[in-house]
Design a protein around this motif. Structure first.
Motif, PDB file in Angstrom:
ATOM      1  N   LYS A 109       1.772   0.247 -10.493  1.00 35.36           N
ATOM      2  CA  LYS A 109       0.962   1.048  -9.582  1.00 35.36           C
ATOM      3  C   LYS A 109      -0.497   1.014 -10.013  1.00 35.36           C
ATOM      4  O   LYS A 109      -0.845   1.408 -11.124  1.00 35.36           O
ATOM      5  N   LYS A 112       0.839  -1.203   0.000  1.00 32.70           N
ATOM      6  CA  LYS A 112       0.000   0.000   0.000  1.00 32.70           C
ATOM      7  C   LYS A 112       0.873   1.251   0.000  1.00 32.70           C
ATOM      8  O   LYS A 112       1.841   1.352   0.756  1.00 32.70           O
ATOM      9  N   ASP A 113       0.532   2.192  -0.888  1.00 25.01           N
ATOM     10  CA  ASP A 113       1.250   3.465  -0.985  1.00 25.01           C
ATOM     11  C   ASP A 113       0.199   4.549  -1.172  1.00 25.01           C
ATOM     12  O   ASP A 113      -0.210   4.858  -2.288  1.00 25.01           O
TER      13      ASP A 113
END
Length: 392
Positions: A231, A154-155
């Motif tokens: 992403k 998770k970003d």
């Protein structure tokens, strides 16, 4: 498919097929006679089924028929999935791609997807404009899904995916990939860290590796998939984080029934073409069907094939009744696919030297069936499941 079968266990209609099912089957058979059978040998040589075939399947309403009408489907039942699996399988195992898309992969999206995800992807899945793949297997991890190494960290409001997948059905054609990955690599037990994420083909960092050269199922594209800092938005999470392993397990009963059906269809076809061949082929002044060895071998094969059909038909009804039959499905998956592989060599032997020639369908069946005891969970894993269910 246009030729009347000598031995056809399908001629007595099965109780779980309604008139609507039979109409769907007849329509699909006519479609395949026109759009698949004349070209299938070329697709095998090309080692790829063209996208145009997928589009035609979708235009005619054969893909993902269980999907609700609001997303483009016909809100059908599991019987339609059975028919799609059987009829594609009768043409050849190399047509497994559309069946895997319809009956194995899209059900994850249909069952666990958000409303937004369903509206975005399901209509294309039904029409054939979107081809799906599911990326579970890794170079160092086969049936041990709990210990996959592909990560999705998770970003902010995104996930960053890194890892490699292999043996991916529809890997070359796929537009949308359901990726099994670790959102929590430190989870204990490990399966608690598995999640499913949706990745579109044009996402930066995603690439396809080799189109793999297989012993059989040549027309079905299979490839490696590579994820390098891919992403994707957090909205691409399928279902809940950490529930991916649970979701995968929830669909395995149906997937393994379909795998058993595929093995059963192959076995029935091998028996049929072998009976036709031994009746037509002569040696020492008579049809080789008159030799006692031939008769005994065919009798043994026919008995095993009929046992397989009786067993799988019973399980189909129980699955449609939403019974939990993991033990029996595991039994059917290993026994039927193993039976199909076992009889393939006997059927080839009865063809003599011609059985080793690619122009004879038995040769293709012989090489195609070898994978059946391996995919959808190896038969050794099936036996482990059965033993555990028996309290061992």
């Amino acid at each position: 498919m246009t030729k009347t079968a000598v031995y056809d266990v399908q001629k007595s209609e099965r109780p779980y097929f309604s008139e609507e099912h039979l109409m769907f089957r007849d329509s699909l058979r006519k479609f395949l006679e026109k759009e698949a059978i004349p070209y299938f040998e070329q697709w095998e040589e090309d080692r790829l089924v063209p996208r145009s075939f997928w589009t035609k399947l979708g235009q005619n309403g054969f893909l993902c028929p269980y999907v609700c009408e609001e997303y483009g489907g016909v809100n059908g039942d599991f019987g339609l999935s059975i028919i799609l699996t059987e009829e594609l399988g009768r043409v050849g195992a190399g047509l497994a791609g559309p069946g895997t898309h319809s009956n194995v992969i899209v059900p994850y999206l249909d069952s666990f997807g958000t409303e937004e995800q369903k509206r975005k992807y399901l209509p294309g899945c039904v029409s054939g404009d979107i081809i799906t793949a599911i990326a579970m297997t890794e170079p160092g991890t086969g049936s041990d899904l709990a210990n996959i190494r592909t990560t999705a960290i998770k970003d902010g409001d995104s996930y960053i995916i890194n890892g490699q997948k292999t043996f991916i059905t529809n890997g070359i054609h796929s537009d949308l990939i359901v990726v099994a990955c670790k959102t929590d690599p430190t989870a204990n037990p490990p399966h608690k860290g598995v999640s499913l994420l949706l990745v579109e083909k044009d996402t930066p960092g995603f690439s396809r590796g080799r189109k793999l050269k297989k012993v059989g199922m040549h027309a079905q594209d299979t490839s490696e998939l590579i994820f390098e800092d891919v992403k994707v938005p957090a909205t691409n999470l399928l279902g809940e984080e950490g529930q991916g392993f649970k979701y995968l397990m929830s669909k395995l009963q149906q997937e393994r029934i379909l795998a058993a059906i595929g093995g059963q269809v192959a076995a029935e076809d091998m028996l049929d073409i072998t009976i036709q061949y031994v009746k037509e082929r002569e040696a020492f002044g008579q049809s080789i069907s008159k030799f006692q060895n031939t008769q005994f071998t065919i009798a043994e094969i026919a008995t095993e094939v009929q046992l397989g059909r009786t067993f799988i038909d019973q399980l189909i009804v129980r699955h449609q009744n939403e019974e939990e039959i993991v033990t029996e499905v595991s039994m059917a998956k290993w026994w039927i696919t193993d039976m199909a592989r076992r009889i393939s060599s006997k059927c080839m032997q009865l063809h003599g030297g011609y059985g080793y020639m690619e122009e004879y369908k038995i040769a293709r069946r012989y090489r195609d069936i070898a994978i059946s005891p391996i995919f959808a969970g190896t038969n050794e894993i099936m036996k482990v499941i059965i033993a555990k269910k028996l309290g061992m």
